[in-house]
Design a protein around this motif. Structure first.
Motif, PDB file in Angstrom:
ATOM      1  N   LEU A   1       0.838  -1.200   0.000  1.00 56.04           N
ATOM      2  CA  LEU A   1       0.000   0.000   0.000  1.00 56.04           C
ATOM      3  C   LEU A   1       0.869   1.245   0.000  1.00 56.04           C
ATOM      4  N   GLN A   2       1.899   1.249   0.838  1.00 60.20           N
ATOM      5  CA  GLN A   2       2.774   2.414   0.931  1.00 60.20           C
ATOM      6  C   GLN A   2       3.491   2.686  -0.383  1.00 60.20           C
ATOM      7  N   SER A   3       3.903   1.646  -1.078  1.00 64.90           N
ATOM      8  CA  SER A   3       4.644   1.845  -2.320  1.00 64.90           C
ATOM      9  C   SER A   3       3.728   2.152  -3.506  1.00 64.90           C
ATOM     10  N   ASN A   4       2.417   1.974  -3.326  1.00 65.31           N
ATOM     11  CA  ASN A   4       1.465   2.274  -4.401  1.00 65.31           C
ATOM     12  C   ASN A   4       0.339   3.174  -3.899  1.00 65.31           C
ATOM     13  N   ILE A   5       0.621   3.950  -2.853  1.00 61.14           N
ATOM     14  CA  ILE A   5      -0.457   4.609  -2.119  1.00 61.14           C
ATOM     15  C   ILE A   5      -1.229   5.615  -2.965  1.00 61.14           C
ATOM     16  N   SER A   6      -0.553   6.393  -3.790  1.00 57.13           N
ATOM     17  CA  SER A   6      -1.268   7.417  -4.554  1.00 57.13           C
ATOM     18  C   SER A   6      -2.259   6.790  -5.514  1.00 57.13           C
ATOM     19  N   GLN A   7      -1.834   5.753  -6.240  1.00 64.33           N
ATOM     20  CA  GLN A   7      -2.713   5.096  -7.199  1.00 64.33           C
ATOM     21  C   GLN A   7      -3.837   4.318  -6.513  1.00 64.33           C
ATOM     22  N   LEU A   8      -3.527   3.693  -5.368  1.00 69.56           N
ATOM     23  CA  LEU A   8      -4.541   2.922  -4.658  1.00 69.56           C
ATOM     24  C   LEU A   8      -5.602   3.826  -4.036  1.00 69.56           C
ATOM     25  N   VAL A   9      -5.172   4.927  -3.438  1.00 76.63           N
ATOM     26  CA  VAL A   9      -6.143   5.861  -2.861  1.00 76.63           C
ATOM     27  C   VAL A   9      -7.004   6.466  -3.959  1.00 76.63           C
TER      28      VAL A   9
ATOM     29  N   SER B   1     -13.577  -6.101  -9.618  1.00 75.10           N
ATOM     30  CA  SER B   1     -12.666  -6.930 -10.415  1.00 75.10           C
ATOM     31  C   SER B   1     -11.411  -6.156 -10.781  1.00 75.10           C
ATOM     32  N   GLY B   2     -11.548  -4.850 -10.997  1.00 71.75           N
ATOM     33  CA  GLY B   2     -10.367  -4.033 -11.289  1.00 71.75           C
ATOM     34  C   GLY B   2      -9.415  -3.969 -10.114  1.00 71.75           C
ATOM     35  N   LEU B   3      -9.952  -3.819  -8.916  1.00 74.62           N
ATOM     36  CA  LEU B   3      -9.111  -3.783  -7.714  1.00 74.62           C
ATOM     37  C   LEU B   3      -8.437  -5.130  -7.477  1.00 74.62           C
ATOM     38  N   ILE B   4      -9.184  -6.210  -7.676  1.00 74.56           N
ATOM     39  CA  ILE B   4      -8.607  -7.543  -7.489  1.00 74.56           C
ATOM     40  C   ILE B   4      -7.516  -7.794  -8.530  1.00 74.56           C
ATOM     41  N   ARG B   5      -7.780  -7.405  -9.784  1.00 75.89           N
ATOM     42  CA  ARG B   5      -6.776  -7.559 -10.842  1.00 75.89           C
ATOM     43  C   ARG B   5      -5.501  -6.802 -10.487  1.00 75.89           C
TER      44      ARG B   5
ATOM     45  N   PHE C   1       0.651  -0.911  -9.109  1.00 75.78           N
ATOM     46  CA  PHE C   1      -0.791  -0.756  -9.277  1.00 75.78           C
ATOM     47  C   PHE C   1      -1.076   0.502 -10.088  1.00 75.78           C
ATOM     48  N   LYS C   2      -1.974   0.383 -11.043  1.00 71.17           N
ATOM     49  CA  LYS C   2      -2.398   1.512 -11.862  1.00 71.17           C
ATOM     50  C   LYS C   2      -3.907   1.655 -11.750  1.00 71.17           C
ATOM     51  N   THR C   3      -4.364   2.878 -11.532  1.00 72.98           N
ATOM     52  CA  THR C   3      -5.800   3.116 -11.418  1.00 72.98           C
ATOM     53  C   THR C   3      -6.529   2.697 -12.690  1.00 72.98           C
ATOM     54  N   ALA C   4      -5.833   2.693 -13.810  1.00 73.33           N
ATOM     55  CA  ALA C   4      -6.445   2.288 -15.080  1.00 73.33           C
ATOM     56  C   ALA C   4      -6.948   0.852 -15.028  1.00 73.33           C
ATOM     57  N   GLU C   5      -6.425   0.040 -14.091  1.00 71.87           N
ATOM     58  CA  GLU C   5      -6.901  -1.334 -13.931  1.00 71.87           C
ATOM     59  C   GLU C   5      -8.403  -1.354 -13.647  1.00 71.87           C
ATOM     60  N   MET C   6      -8.895  -0.285 -13.011  1.00 70.18           N
ATOM     61  CA  MET C   6     -10.307  -0.217 -12.650  1.00 70.18           C
ATOM     62  C   MET C   6     -11.203  -0.150 -13.880  1.00 70.18           C
ATOM     63  N   LEU C   7     -10.654   0.320 -14.979  1.00 65.76           N
ATOM     64  CA  LEU C   7     -11.464   0.575 -16.167  1.00 65.76           C
ATOM     65  C   LEU C   7     -11.393  -0.535 -17.200  1.00 65.76           C
ATOM     66  N   LYS C   8     -10.574  -1.549 -16.954  1.00 64.41           N
ATOM     67  CA  LYS C   8     -10.471  -2.654 -17.898  1.00 64.41           C
ATOM     68  C   LYS C   8     -11.737  -3.510 -17.844  1.00 64.41           C
ATOM     69  N   THR C   9     -12.165  -3.962 -18.996  1.00 65.23           N
ATOM     70  CA  THR C   9     -13.391  -4.752 -19.060  1.00 65.23           C
ATOM     71  C   THR C   9     -13.149  -6.193 -19.516  1.00 65.23           C
ATOM     72  N   ASP C  10     -11.869  -6.591 -19.677  1.00 61.48           N
ATOM     73  CA  ASP C  10     -11.622  -7.969 -20.057  1.00 61.48           C
ATOM     74  C   ASP C  10     -12.051  -8.901 -18.922  1.00 61.48           C
ATOM     75  N   LYS C  11     -12.622 -10.027 -19.297  1.00 61.29           N
ATOM     76  CA  LYS C  11     -13.138 -11.039 -18.364  1.00 61.29           C
ATOM     77  C   LYS C  11     -14.322 -10.532 -17.544  1.00 61.29           C
ATOM     78  N   ILE C  12     -14.933  -9.439 -17.979  1.00 61.48           N
ATOM     79  CA  ILE C  12     -16.030  -8.879 -17.191  1.00 61.48           C
ATOM     80  C   ILE C  12     -17.240  -9.804 -17.197  1.00 61.48           C
ATOM     81  N   TRP C  13     -17.465 -10.533 -18.322  1.00 60.91           N
ATOM     82  CA  TRP C  13     -18.608 -11.428 -18.358  1.00 60.91           C
ATOM     83  C   TRP C  13     -18.457 -12.580 -17.366  1.00 60.91           C
ATOM     84  N   PRO C  14     -17.326 -13.323 -17.372  1.00 63.47           N
ATOM     85  CA  PRO C  14     -17.179 -14.371 -16.343  1.00 63.47           C
ATOM     86  C   PRO C  14     -17.182 -13.812 -14.931  1.00 63.47           C
ATOM     87  N   VAL C  15     -16.660 -12.585 -14.746  1.00 66.01           N
ATOM     88  CA  VAL C  15     -16.721 -11.947 -13.426  1.00 66.01           C
ATOM     89  C   VAL C  15     -18.172 -11.743 -13.017  1.00 66.01           C
ATOM     90  N   PHE C  16     -18.974 -11.246 -13.938  1.00 69.41           N
ATOM     91  CA  PHE C  16     -20.377 -10.978 -13.649  1.00 69.41           C
ATOM     92  C   PHE C  16     -21.136 -12.265 -13.337  1.00 69.41           C
TER      93      PHE C  16
END
Length: 247
Positions: free
Chosen positions: A32-40, A110-114, A125-140
């Motif tokens: 968390l400390q090493s990725n704090i800005s992106q995670l917050v 799913s973006g946070l878990i990814r 960690f990149k905040t852009a992970e939150m916006l990815k939609t790959d595997k969204i159907w099996p996630v749903f």
């Protein structure tokens, strides 16, 4: 008289790393400390998304029902329906609202878990992970299965629902990490938890209390505690499946 030489002695293989509660918490905190800005920032995006979803579905519910018979509270997302509204109409609308909310929340989760899995593999960690939609159907679909099982268990005096939630807690991790189909991911989670019941139960309880502590601190603490728990869960998942974890 001749004797065969015995084969050279080979020491037994060293045991693999063992999961440890303190290590899981420390790993989550350090990452968390090493990725704090992106995670917050990701947590703020999640918060805004949840609030926007609550307002959106509340307004939609108010519009679908007779506005003269429904009172919408924007601060809580609650819609009070007068007795004049048909029961079936209210039931259908509420089901639609719940489905929409579930889709949105699972996209963000799913973006946070990814991203948490990526951290355990040595990626930032990149905040852009939150916006990815790959595997969204099996996630749903996986979320629907887990939600239905948990709901059914909850109807049986709550405890079975908690058990189901515990046993299926790694389902989305298997979907996003291994690419398993929804039913296979649920089965894999159940098997993983059953085979590692001690560590899995300990982390489930402690991780839950850590996340809850952040929510009780006026919700602000969740910006820190929830990422720690998510990263710690990804760490636990990797350790229990025997996968390597990046230092």
């Amino acid at each position: 008289m001749s004797y065969e030489q015995p084969p050279p002695y080979s020491p037994p293989p060293a045991p693999g790393p063992r999961w440890d509660l303190g290590e899981a918490l420390t790993y989550g905190w350090n990452k968390l400390q090493s990725n704090i800005s992106q995670l917050v920032l990701a947590m703020l995006v999640l918060f805004v998304g949840v609030v926007a979803t609550v307002v959106m579905v509340g307004v939609l519910q108010w519009l679908l029902l007779d506005s003269g018979e429904a009172e919408f509270n924007a601060s809580t997302g609650e819609v009070r329906i007068d007795e004049g509204s048909g029961f079936l109409t209210v039931l259908v609308v509420n089901a639609l609202i719940s489905a929409l909310a579930l889709v949105v929340l699972q996209v963000f989760a799913s973006g946070l878990i990814r991203g948490a899995l990526g951290i355990t593999e040595g990626r930032e960690f990149k905040t852009a992970e939150m916006l990815k939609t790959d595997k969204i159907w099996p996630v749903f679909v996986t979320s629907l299965i887990v939600g239905a099982l948990t709901f059914a268990g909850t109807l049986l005096c709550y405890v079975p629902g908690l058990v189901v939630g515990f046993l299926t807690s790694y389902s989305l991790y298997f979907v996003l990490d291994k690419g398993l189909a929804p039913t296979d991911a649920v089965k894999a989670s159940v098997s993983l938890v059953k085979d590692n019941i001690g560590p899995a139960l300990l982390w489930y309880v402690v991780g839950g209390f850590v996340a809850l502590a952040g929510l009780l601190a006026c919700g602000v603490g969740a910006l820190l505690t929830v990422p720690v728990v998510l990263i710690g869960t990804a760490y636990t998942y990797k350790m229990l499946t025997g996968a390597p974890v990046a230092p």
